[in-house]
Motif scaffolding. Structure first.
Motif, mmCIF file in Angstrom:
data_model
loop_
_atom_site.group_PDB
_atom_site.id
_atom_site.type_symbol
_atom_site.label_atom_id
_atom_site.label_comp_id
_atom_site.label_asym_id
_atom_site.label_seq_id
_atom_site.Cartn_x
_atom_site.Cartn_y
_atom_site.Cartn_z
ATOM 1 N N SER A 182 -5.434 0.635 10.076
ATOM 2 C CA SER A 182 -5.904 -0.478 10.899
ATOM 3 C C SER A 182 -6.598 -1.500 9.990
ATOM 4 O O SER A 182 -6.501 -1.413 8.761
ATOM 5 C CB SER A 182 -6.831 0.020 12.007
ATOM 6 N N THR A 183 -7.275 -2.439 10.596
ATOM 7 C CA THR A 183 -7.819 -3.554 9.813
ATOM 8 C C THR A 183 -9.233 -3.924 10.241
ATOM 9 O O THR A 183 -9.599 -3.763 11.417
ATOM 10 C CB THR A 183 -6.917 -4.796 9.977
ATOM 11 N N MET A 184 -9.980 -4.483 9.290
ATOM 12 C CA MET A 184 -11.304 -5.040 9.592
ATOM 13 C C MET A 184 -11.197 -6.166 10.621
ATOM 14 O O MET A 184 -12.173 -6.509 11.274
ATOM 15 C CB MET A 184 -11.921 -5.610 8.333
ATOM 16 N N VAL A 192 -3.592 -12.357 17.177
ATOM 17 C CA VAL A 192 -2.594 -11.457 17.764
ATOM 18 C C VAL A 192 -2.379 -10.270 16.827
ATOM 19 O O VAL A 192 -2.224 -9.128 17.270
ATOM 20 C CB VAL A 192 -1.274 -12.226 18.009
ATOM 21 N N TYR A 193 -2.393 -10.534 15.520
ATOM 22 C CA TYR A 193 -2.248 -9.449 14.542
ATOM 23 C C TYR A 193 -3.347 -8.396 14.754
ATOM 24 O O TYR A 193 -3.058 -7.193 14.884
ATOM 25 C CB TYR A 193 -2.312 -10.019 13.123
ATOM 26 N N ALA A 194 -4.604 -8.839 14.794
ATOM 27 C CA ALA A 194 -5.720 -7.890 14.925
ATOM 28 C C ALA A 194 -5.632 -7.138 16.262
ATOM 29 O O ALA A 194 -5.872 -5.927 16.318
ATOM 30 C CB ALA A 194 -7.047 -8.619 14.798
ATOM 31 N N ILE A 227 0.848 -1.204 0.000
ATOM 32 C CA ILE A 227 0.000 0.000 0.000
ATOM 33 C C ILE A 227 0.879 1.248 0.000
ATOM 34 O O ILE A 227 0.592 2.234 -0.687
ATOM 35 C CB ILE A 227 -0.950 -0.017 1.226
ATOM 36 N N GLY A 228 1.986 1.186 0.735
ATOM 37 C CA GLY A 228 2.868 2.346 0.854
ATOM 38 C C GLY A 228 3.427 2.809 -0.483
ATOM 39 O O GLY A 228 3.529 4.014 -0.731
ATOM 40 N N ARG A 229 3.769 1.862 -1.354
ATOM 41 C CA ARG A 229 4.340 2.264 -2.652
ATOM 42 C C ARG A 229 3.277 2.956 -3.520
ATOM 43 O O ARG A 229 3.572 3.917 -4.225
ATOM 44 C CB ARG A 229 4.937 1.050 -3.374
#
Ligand SMILES: NC(=O)c1ccc[n+]([C@@H]2O[C@H](COP(=O)([O-])OP(=O)(O)OC[C@H]3O[C@@H](n4cnc5c(N)ncnc54)[C@H](O)[C@@H]3O)[C@@H](O)[C@H]2O)c1
Length: 384
Positions: free
Chosen positions: A126-128, A186-188, A13-15
């Motif tokens: 952040s994330t869904m 753990v990621y979320a 996404i950053g690129r």
């Protein structure tokens, strides 16, 4: 002209965001550790990042490097994170360390730099995933309700849907920003902690924070060799290798896929936001598709409709069943409207896939989950 620092700006996404901001006349600096899982073991600067980008190769936990990278910066976009739902369930310290301590270190650096050059805004990805199982309603009652995780016995029996006490199938409800937060990985959890820490410190020090909760992002530039990457990249890597996409459960899981150029535009809109308000917004396409249909469409558009998706009947601990997004808040607050529909987005993705060197169609991720007892069920090869 404003200077924007993008953490994790060498990633997928950053690129895209970097290119967009440069095209619009911003100065862009990137700080990125070039994680080997994403960038390969050589740790080269991605070729599409361009010479005009000031890339600092450093981990966010190196506060001194972040302070240096913040010099003259007006807006921070915080994208840096270890990204991998399943992997986070056994590499716990890596995810908590990189994502949570990384964010803590970023904020210490922001606070140390604010006297010389105060930040106008911080935008956090952040994330869904933080919504976990999400919200459902019954067929007879419109009231949305949270649901507990599906029970192992139910999954062993191949019964994949959420049900009410009477056994009736529940209907997934679009998630709003007010939906309950109930992370299941753990990621979320680490992403929610990034949100909370940023919001708390932003409020305390008068720095507005915009949090964008992204749904499934896809498009050119996804890391095809990363087995923990997005599901479309994993399907694409298999198809290019002449292998059918593999689906967990019955393949009918609903997901909202949003094209990366729409996501980059959402970040740009958030960067340009004025005023003091902090906000949290869902960024998605607003429509969802069953994974098996997506896999078939990708195979068809790649010219391999013969590679029929394989529904394995296997399931992963912590997987959620359906995910639908309500994007009305982002439309209202940012004026965000998705512009790339799935057909056009897949065409662009397929065109890009065709130009890539043959990726590994690795099943390492699945094997590792099995080793850690997080993958269940016999592999069946029933047609979808
Ligand atoms: N891609 C998606 O579908 C999706 C969905 C929801 C949320 N997000 C979020 O969007 C952001 C960007 O995701 P992406 O798909 O571009 O991922 P990516 O893996 O392509 O990019 C992440 C970048 O961050 C860098 N990084 C990781 N930890 C770091 C650290 N401690 N210090 C410095 N750099 C570090 C990596 O080297 C990588 O270049 C992440 O925060 C992710 O949680 C992505």
């Amino acid at each position: 002209m404003e200077r924007v620092l993008i953490t994790g700006g060498a990633g997928f996404i950053g690129r895209h965001l970097t290119r967009r901001l440069l095209d619009q006349g911003h100065a862009v600096r990137v700080i990125d550790s070039l994680l080997p899982q994403v960038h390969g073991s050589q740790g080269h600067k991605p070729t599409d990042l361009g010479p005009e980008v000031d890339l600092r190769i450093a981990d966010l936990r190196n506060t001194a490097a972040v302070v240096e990278a913040l010099r003259g910066v007006d807006v921070v976009v915080h994208l840096a994170a270890a990204v991998g739902v399943g992997q986070s369930m056994y590499r716990v310290a890596d995810y908590v360390g990189g994502n949570e301590l990384g964010t803590a270190s970023l904020w210490e650096a922001i606070l140390a730099s604010r006297v010389d050059h105060p930040l106008r805004r911080c935008v956090v990805a952040s994330t869904m995933g933080i919504y976990g199982e999400g919200v459902y309603r019954s067929a007879v009652d419109e009231t949305p309700r949270t649901v507990p995780p599906r029970q192992l016995g139910q999954l062993v029996a191949g019964d994949w849907e959420h049900r009410d006490a009477a056994g009736r199938q529940l209907v997934p409800f679009p998630l709003t920003e007010a939906s309950p937060v109930q992370p299941r990985s753990v990621y979320a959890l680490s992403k929610f902690q990034q949100e909370q820490l940023s919001r708390m410190l932003g409020d305390a020090y008068g720095i507005p924070v915009t949090t964008l909760r992204l749904f499934n992002v896809y498009g050119p530039g996804q890391a095809l060799a990363n087995p923990y990457a997005g599901v479309l990249a994993i399907f694409g890597a298999r198809l290019l290798n002449g292998l059918p996409p593999e689906l967990f459960e019955d393949g009918q899981q609903l997901r909202d896929f949003v094209h990366v150029t729409d996501v980059a535009r959402a970040f740009h809109l958030a960067i340009d936001q004025t005023g003091d308000a902090s906000t949290t917004l869902n960024i998605a396409s607003g429509s969802a598709i069953p994974l098996v249909d997506l896999a078939k469409r990708l195979a068809g558009q790649l010219g391999r409709p013969d590679l029929t998706p394989v529904v394995t009947g296997r399931y992963r601990s912590g997987d959620t069943r359906h995910s639908l997004a309500d994007i009305s808040a982002a439309q209202k607050v940012l004026g965000y409207h998705p512009e790339v529909d799935l057909h056009a987005g897949l065409s662009q993705f397929v065109q890009w896939l065709g130009q890539q060197p043959l990726p590994r169609a690795s099943s390492n991720a699945t094997a590792e989950l099995a080793v850690h007892g997080l993958m269940h069920g016999d592999s069946r090869t029933s047609p979808p």
